[in-house]
Design an enzyme around this catalytic site. Structure first.
Site, PDB file in Angstrom:
ATOM      1  N   CYS A  55      26.508  48.557 -11.286  1.00  0.00           N
ATOM      2  CA  CYS A  55      26.322  47.346 -10.484  1.00  0.00           C
ATOM      3  C   CYS A  55      24.875  46.842 -10.559  1.00  0.00           C
ATOM      4  CB  CYS A  55      26.711  47.627  -9.037  1.00  0.00           C
ATOM      5  SG  CYS A  55      26.629  46.151  -7.994  1.00  0.00           S
ATOM      6  N   CYS A  59      21.252  47.895  -3.574  1.00  0.00           N
ATOM      7  CA  CYS A  59      21.585  48.502  -2.275  1.00  0.00           C
ATOM      8  C   CYS A  59      21.093  49.952  -2.276  1.00  0.00           C
ATOM      9  CB  CYS A  59      23.089  48.440  -2.039  1.00  0.00           C
ATOM     10  SG  CYS A  59      23.781  46.794  -2.366  1.00  0.00           S
ATOM     11  N   CYS A  62      23.452  53.021  -2.385  1.00  0.00           N
ATOM     12  CA  CYS A  62      24.669  53.019  -3.204  1.00  0.00           C
ATOM     13  C   CYS A  62      24.567  53.774  -4.525  1.00  0.00           C
ATOM     14  CB  CYS A  62      25.121  51.596  -3.473  1.00  0.00           C
ATOM     15  SG  CYS A  62      26.753  51.565  -4.275  1.00  0.00           S
ATOM     16  N   CYS A  99      43.031  50.023  -0.337  1.00  0.00           N
ATOM     17  CA  CYS A  99      41.867  49.153  -0.528  1.00  0.00           C
ATOM     18  C   CYS A  99      41.243  49.397  -1.904  1.00  0.00           C
ATOM     19  CB  CYS A  99      40.850  49.433   0.571  1.00  0.00           C
ATOM     20  SG  CYS A  99      39.362  48.429   0.395  1.00  0.00           S
ATOM     21  N   CYS A 131      44.062  45.603   0.579  1.00  0.00           N
ATOM     22  CA  CYS A 131      42.716  45.166   0.925  1.00  0.00           C
ATOM     23  C   CYS A 131      41.875  45.235  -0.352  1.00  0.00           C
ATOM     24  CB  CYS A 131      42.176  46.125   1.983  1.00  0.00           C
ATOM     25  SG  CYS A 131      40.448  45.865   2.392  1.00  0.00           S
ATOM     26  N   CYS A 191      37.578  42.627   7.387  1.00  0.00           N
ATOM     27  CA  CYS A 191      37.162  44.001   7.645  1.00  0.00           C
ATOM     28  C   CYS A 191      35.656  44.023   7.425  1.00  0.00           C
ATOM     29  CB  CYS A 191      37.872  44.934   6.666  1.00  0.00           C
ATOM     30  SG  CYS A 191      37.265  46.628   6.726  1.00  0.00           S
ATOM     31  N   ARG A 263      37.086  51.897  12.305  1.00  0.00           N
ATOM     32  CA  ARG A 263      37.377  52.905  11.275  1.00  0.00           C
ATOM     33  C   ARG A 263      36.254  53.927  11.122  1.00  0.00           C
ATOM     34  NH1 ARG A 263      38.758  49.770   6.919  1.00  0.00           N
ATOM     35  NH2 ARG A 263      40.665  49.497   8.091  1.00  0.00           N
TER      36      ARG A 263
HETATM   37  N1  SAM Z   1      30.295  45.917  -4.262  1.00  0.00           N
HETATM   38  C1  SAM Z   1      30.958  45.453  -3.106  1.00  0.00           C
HETATM   39  C2  SAM Z   1      30.024  45.208  -1.944  1.00  0.00           C
HETATM   40  O1  SAM Z   1      28.918  45.734  -1.948  1.00  0.00           O
HETATM   41  O2  SAM Z   1      30.448  44.496  -1.039  1.00  0.00           O
HETATM   42  C3  SAM Z   1      32.083  46.369  -2.646  1.00  0.00           C
HETATM   43  C4  SAM Z   1      31.943  47.866  -2.731  1.00  0.00           C
HETATM   44  S1  SAM Z   1      30.646  48.578  -1.720  1.00  0.00           S
HETATM   45  C5  SAM Z   1      30.488  50.172  -2.399  1.00  0.00           C
HETATM   46  C6  SAM Z   1      31.425  48.772  -0.149  1.00  0.00           C
HETATM   47  C7  SAM Z   1      30.631  49.331   0.992  1.00  0.00           C
HETATM   48  O3  SAM Z   1      30.532  50.733   0.874  1.00  0.00           O
HETATM   49  C8  SAM Z   1      29.199  48.895   1.167  1.00  0.00           C
HETATM   50  O4  SAM Z   1      29.086  47.645   1.785  1.00  0.00           O
HETATM   51  C9  SAM Z   1      28.654  49.982   2.076  1.00  0.00           C
HETATM   52  O5  SAM Z   1      28.812  49.613   3.427  1.00  0.00           O
HETATM   53  C10 SAM Z   1      29.536  51.188   1.760  1.00  0.00           C
HETATM   54  N2  SAM Z   1      28.759  52.271   1.121  1.00  0.00           N
HETATM   55  C11 SAM Z   1      28.342  52.308  -0.163  1.00  0.00           C
HETATM   56  N3  SAM Z   1      27.648  53.436  -0.421  1.00  0.00           N
HETATM   57  C12 SAM Z   1      27.628  54.147   0.739  1.00  0.00           C
HETATM   58  C13 SAM Z   1      27.040  55.394   1.107  1.00  0.00           C
HETATM   59  N4  SAM Z   1      26.344  56.124   0.248  1.00  0.00           N
HETATM   60  N5  SAM Z   1      27.216  55.831   2.380  1.00  0.00           N
HETATM   61  C14 SAM Z   1      27.938  55.079   3.251  1.00  0.00           C
HETATM   62  N6  SAM Z   1      28.500  53.889   2.957  1.00  0.00           N
HETATM   63  C15 SAM Z   1      28.344  53.417   1.717  1.00  0.00           C
HETATM   64  C1  DTB Z   2      33.570  50.916   3.986  1.00  0.00           C
HETATM   65  O1  DTB Z   2      33.041  50.433   4.991  1.00  0.00           O
HETATM   66  N1  DTB Z   2      33.375  52.147   3.552  1.00  0.00           N
HETATM   67  C2  DTB Z   2      34.079  52.376   2.320  1.00  0.00           C
HETATM   68  C3  DTB Z   2      34.852  51.052   2.133  1.00  0.00           C
HETATM   69  N2  DTB Z   2      34.388  50.250   3.200  1.00  0.00           N
HETATM   70  C4  DTB Z   2      34.789  50.325   0.851  1.00  0.00           C
HETATM   71  C5  DTB Z   2      33.196  52.786   1.201  1.00  0.00           C
HETATM   72  C6  DTB Z   2      32.369  54.013   1.496  1.00  0.00           C
HETATM   73  C7  DTB Z   2      31.686  54.374   0.251  1.00  0.00           C
HETATM   74  C8  DTB Z   2      30.926  55.671   0.357  1.00  0.00           C
HETATM   75  C9  DTB Z   2      30.203  56.007  -0.894  1.00  0.00           C
HETATM   76  C10 DTB Z   2      31.063  56.234  -2.081  1.00  0.00           C
HETATM   77  O2  DTB Z   2      32.082  56.959  -2.003  1.00  0.00           O
HETATM   78  O3  DTB Z   2      30.728  55.727  -3.166  1.00  0.00           O
HETATM   79 FE1  SF4 Z   3      26.843  47.093  -5.937  1.00  0.00          FE
HETATM   80 FE2  SF4 Z   3      26.966  49.282  -4.440  1.00  0.00          FE
HETATM   81 FE3  SF4 Z   3      25.622  47.179  -3.568  1.00  0.00          FE
HETATM   82 FE4  SF4 Z   3      28.326  47.047  -3.719  1.00  0.00          FE
HETATM   83  S1  SF4 Z   3      27.119  48.381  -2.377  1.00  0.00           S
HETATM   84  S2  SF4 Z   3      26.856  45.477  -4.377  1.00  0.00           S
HETATM   85  S3  SF4 Z   3      28.663  48.331  -5.530  1.00  0.00           S
HETATM   86  S4  SF4 Z   3      25.133  48.408  -5.384  1.00  0.00           S
END
Ligand code: SAM
Ligand code: DTB
Ligand code: SF4
Length: 328
Positions: A55, A59, A62, A99, A131, A191, A263
């Site tokens: 990506c 973030c 992430c 989802c 979702c 959501c 959730r």
């Molecule tokens: N790329 C899209 C976005 O950012 O909206 C969708 C996927 S993104 C991985 C979905 C959500 O996962 C993020 O908004 C964040 O709240 C959650 N998330 C990602 N990495 C995480 C982590 N290490 N711990 C907890 N929540 C995480």
């Molecule tokens: C949300 O609030 N938590 C989920 C879902 N929506 C998409 C994602 C959590 C991701 C945790 C890190 C991972 O597994 O990559």
């Molecule tokens: Fe990309 Fe992760 Fe950020 Fe979603 S949360 S936009 S997958 S870097």
């Protein structure tokens, strides 16, 4: 007008609730929960990362951001059969919502989006609530998803407007809010939640809850994630949030948004049954099931089945909100 369903909460009121002594806070949340949600019922959702890694965004939490070395490899979009197979497995294991996530900044009108549309149709045909979480999108793209049978769209605000820029610099809070509006305009269920443990203050958490609870319509579901501190991300060394912080966040969300599904999302893998039980008592009524979230581990299905049996919890059936509306 129902006195509990409000969108005029003030920061001061939320502050007061959030800082109540734990038992008082939990008692209040449990009372609201009992009044507005079927007792002992928990929605079971399954996540699948259909397009993992690589990506462009930054973030800080992430593991899928291309710029960090987290060991998560970038993959192409999964194929249709594989995704439908996973959805069917999830349904058989007891999930009612499926989802699909993509590591995208935003949705593009390309062949990958066409594939997601087909996946949405396929999962919908299994009778599950579908979702997606695909990043930012336009109203037209949201409508296309809706027409394909999408039920809900996940798009998190993550933290307060003020702290956002410390965590993500490649997009703005306002862009996130705009996507939420587009999702709503298309008639999709929203959501939207956040993450705790990013280094934010209580004031940031309260601001996030304020933003969610003062939307004209509350999100239908509010995920509360505890940061999973992944090696290679800028937040790798962060301490795990303590359970009482999770409970405060969940209970406050429950009091502010009585009808929402709250959730208990990322972070469950590190929690005991007792800790999760406290979260359910504080108003959580939804979980992600299955051994993986998107890229990180989650409790396995058998452990969750054991927990449901021990606590006497019942899985919520699919499309319950719609069924209730059609009867009313
Ligand atoms: N790329 C899209 C976005 O950012 O909206 C969708 C996927 S993104 C991985 C979905 C959500 O996962 C993020 O908004 C964040 O709240 C959650 N998330 C990602 N990495 C995480 C982590 N290490 N711990 C907890 N929540 C995480
Ligand atoms: C949300 O609030 N938590 C989920 C879902 N929506 C998409 C994602 C959590 C991701 C945790 C890190 C991972 O597994 O990559
Ligand atoms: Fe990309 Fe992760 Fe950020 Fe979603 S949360 S936009 S997958 S870097």
């Amino acid at each position: 007008m129902n006195k509990d369903i409000r969108n005029n909460w003030t920061i001061e009121e939320i502050q007061e609730i959030y800082h109540l002594p734990v038992f008082e806070l939990m008692q209040r949340a449990a009372d609201i929960h009992r009044q507005y949600q079927p007792f002992g019922e928990v929605q079971v959702c399954t996540l699948l990362s259909v397009k993992t890694g690589g990506c462009s965004e930054d973030c800080a939490y992430c593991p899928q951001a291309a710029r960090y070395n987290t060991g998560v490899e970038a993959h192409r979009m999964m194929n249709y059969e594989e995704v439908i197979g996973k959805a069917l497995d999830a349904k058989i294991a007891g999930s009612t919502r499926f989802c699909m996530g993509a590591a995208w900044r935003d949705v593009r009108n390309n062949s990958d989006f066409d594939k997601v549309i087909e996946m949405v149709k396929g999962v919908n045909a299994l009778g599950m609530e579908v979702c997606c979480t695909l990043g930012m999108l336009t109203e037209e793209q949201a409508l296309r998803l809706k027409e394909a049978g999408l039920y809900a769209y996940n798009h998190n605000l993550d933290t307060s407007d003020e702290y956002y820029n410390d965590i993500i610099t490649t997009r703005t809070y306002n862009e996130r809010l705009k996507t939420l509006d587009n999702v709503e305009k298309a008639g999709l269920s929203v959501c939207c939640g956040g993450i705790i443990g990013l280094g934010e203050t209580d004031a940031d958490r309260i601001k996030l809850l304020h933003t969610l609870a003062t939307r004209e319509t509350h999100p239908e579901s509010v995920p509360v994630n505890a940061l999973v501190a992944v090696k290679g991300t800028p937040l790798e060394g962060r301490e795990r949030v303590n359970i009482w912080e999770m409970i405060r966040m969940i209970a406050t969300a429950r009091i502010l948004m009585p009808k929402a599904m709250v959730r208990l999302s990322a972070g469950r893998n590190e929690m005991s049954y007792e800790q999760q039980a406290l979260c359910f008592l504080a108003g959580a009524n939804s979980i992600f099931a299955g051994e993986k979230l998107l890229t990180t581990p989650n409790p396995d299905v058998d452990a969750d089945k054991e927990m449901f049996a021990l606590l006497g919890l019942k899985p919520r059936e699919s499309f319950k909100a719609e069924k209730a509306e059609s009867v009313a």
